[in-house]
Design a protein around this motif. Structure first.
Motif, PDB file in Angstrom:
ATOM      1  N   MET A   1       1.919   8.157 -10.180  1.00  0.00           N
ATOM      2  CA  MET A   1       1.345   9.111  -8.629  1.00  0.00           C
ATOM      3  C   MET A   1       1.839   8.563  -7.710  1.00  0.00           C
ATOM      4  SD  MET A   1      -1.935   7.313  -7.161  1.00  0.00           S
ATOM      5  CE  MET A   1      -2.706   8.211  -4.821  1.00  0.00           C
ATOM      6  N   SER A   2       2.105  10.287  -7.259  1.00  0.00           N
ATOM      7  CA  SER A   2       3.422   9.450  -6.101  1.00  0.00           C
ATOM      8  C   SER A   2       3.192   9.389  -4.880  1.00  0.00           C
ATOM      9  CB  SER A   2       3.998  11.055  -5.704  1.00  0.00           C
ATOM     10  OG  SER A   2       4.210  11.453  -4.661  1.00  0.00           O
ATOM     11  N   VAL A   3       4.002   8.275  -3.776  1.00  0.00           N
ATOM     12  CA  VAL A   3       3.778   7.730  -2.856  1.00  0.00           C
ATOM     13  C   VAL A   3       3.733   8.404  -1.494  1.00  0.00           C
ATOM     14  CG1 VAL A   3       3.763   5.812  -3.608  1.00  0.00           C
ATOM     15  CG2 VAL A   3       6.141   6.453  -2.773  1.00  0.00           C
ATOM     16  N   ALA A  20      -1.077   0.346  -1.850  1.00  0.00           N
ATOM     17  CA  ALA A  20      -1.365  -0.744  -3.230  1.00  0.00           C
ATOM     18  C   ALA A  20       0.102   0.134  -4.045  1.00  0.00           C
ATOM     19  CB  ALA A  20      -1.788  -0.125  -3.840  1.00  0.00           C
ATOM     20  N   ASP A  21       0.050   1.310  -3.743  1.00  0.00           N
ATOM     21  CA  ASP A  21       1.399   2.283  -5.065  1.00  0.00           C
ATOM     22  C   ASP A  21       2.682   1.540  -4.228  1.00  0.00           C
ATOM     23  OD1 ASP A  21       0.040   3.780  -5.864  1.00  0.00           O
ATOM     24  OD2 ASP A  21       0.040   5.496  -4.627  1.00  0.00           O
ATOM     25  N   ASP A  24       3.119  -2.063  -4.699  1.00  0.00           N
ATOM     26  CA  ASP A  24       3.255  -1.842  -7.136  1.00  0.00           C
ATOM     27  C   ASP A  24       4.666  -1.680  -7.463  1.00  0.00           C
ATOM     28  OD1 ASP A  24       0.649  -3.045  -7.402  1.00  0.00           O
ATOM     29  OD2 ASP A  24      -0.234  -1.086  -8.373  1.00  0.00           O
ATOM     30  N   ILE A  25       5.576  -0.886  -6.804  1.00  0.00           N
ATOM     31  CA  ILE A  25       7.257  -0.598  -6.852  1.00  0.00           C
ATOM     32  C   ILE A  25       7.915  -2.240  -7.257  1.00  0.00           C
ATOM     33  CG2 ILE A  25       8.934  -0.057  -6.029  1.00  0.00           C
ATOM     34  CD1 ILE A  25       7.702   1.380  -4.336  1.00  0.00           C
ATOM     35  N   ASN A  26       8.758  -2.373  -8.414  1.00  0.00           N
ATOM     36  CA  ASN A  26       9.600  -3.418  -8.657  1.00  0.00           C
ATOM     37  C   ASN A  26      10.231  -2.984  -7.645  1.00  0.00           C
ATOM     38  OD1 ASN A  26      11.397  -4.882 -10.465  1.00  0.00           O
ATOM     39  ND2 ASN A  26      10.541  -5.125 -12.369  1.00  0.00           N
ATOM     40  N   ALA A  79       0.239  -3.827   5.922  1.00  0.00           N
ATOM     41  CA  ALA A  79       0.529  -4.125   4.559  1.00  0.00           C
ATOM     42  C   ALA A  79       1.492  -3.259   3.987  1.00  0.00           C
ATOM     43  CB  ALA A  79      -0.688  -3.710   3.797  1.00  0.00           C
ATOM     44  N   ILE A  80       1.910  -2.464   4.052  1.00  0.00           N
ATOM     45  CA  ILE A  80       3.218  -2.449   4.285  1.00  0.00           C
ATOM     46  C   ILE A  80       3.890  -2.834   4.439  1.00  0.00           C
ATOM     47  CG2 ILE A  80       4.126   0.464   4.472  1.00  0.00           C
ATOM     48  CD1 ILE A  80       2.137   1.806   3.891  1.00  0.00           C
TER      49      ILE A  80
END
Length: 210
Positions: A1-3, A20-21, A24-26, A79-80
């Motif tokens: 899914m694109s962020v 959330a996206d 979840d990025i490593n 959050a971001i």
């Protein structure tokens, strides 16, 4: 899914990616270096992060275009912002962490501190980087490891100590060990020499010797 998320036409002018996206990025896959005050990782670290910000619509968290104090009630924004701060803290050395960490900082404040640390120590970094650059030798390293010369030259250019292409190529050739004696001679005869061409040739020569 694109962020990515289009800002134009959105009800919230600061609408951006899903927290959330982003969470979840490593980060260690996307920024595969650790920033350290005593080594030559700043240029790479900053470049990786700049690409990450642009790819994921996060630039407004660090460029000062948005007043984060006005966004304290926006759970998505905060959050971001928290995720970005975690990214910064997990991609810097422990010494740097203790130097910059402070309660209440937003992502923009941490980003400015980390970037400001290097211009403030420009002379010290220049001396360190020049010493490493001019004394770099292949010895028992692989060609890929030895090619940190390019990273060192980029770091020096980033702080205003220009390393031109001719000097970079000369240093690359001069630092080769005796096993690459013939290769070093052949490099001087290469038409339209460039760093990528030299490295490609040396990798083939390394493979041949193995």
């Amino acid at each position: 899914m694109s962020v990515h998320s289009s800002i134009s036409g959105a009800t919230n002018p600061f609408a951006g990616p899903d927290p959330a996206d982003i969470r979840d990025i490593n980060i260690h896959d996307r920024v595969p270096v650790i920033l350290n005050a005593t080594n030559s990782t700043y240029c790479a670290w900053k470049t990786y992060f700049s690409l990450l910000f642009h790819e994921n619509n996060l630039v407004d968290h660090v460029d000062g275009s948005v007043d984060s104090h006005a966004m304290v009630d926006d759970s998505k924004w905060t959050a971001i912002d928290a995720t970005l701060i975690r990214w910064f803290f997990t991609t810097i050395s422990k010494d740097m962490f203790h130097t910059v960490v402070s309660d209440g900082d937003d992502a923009r404040a941490v980003w400015v501190k980390l970037n400001g640390f290097f211009p403030d120590n420009k002379l010290r970094r220049r001396v360190f980087l020049q010493q490493e650059f001019f004394y770099c030798r292949l010895d028992d390293q692989s060609i890929d490891d030895y090619c940190r010369l390019k990273t060192l030259s980029d770091e020096l250019r980033d702080i205003g100590a220009k390393i031109d292409d001719d000097l970079l190529l000369n240093m690359l050739t001069a630092g080769l060990n005796e096993d690459f004696g013939n290769a070093a001679a052949n490099l001087t005869l290469m038409p339209k020499p460039s760093f990528p061409k030299f490295v490609a040739y040396l990798r083939l020569e390394e493979r041949r010797m193995k």
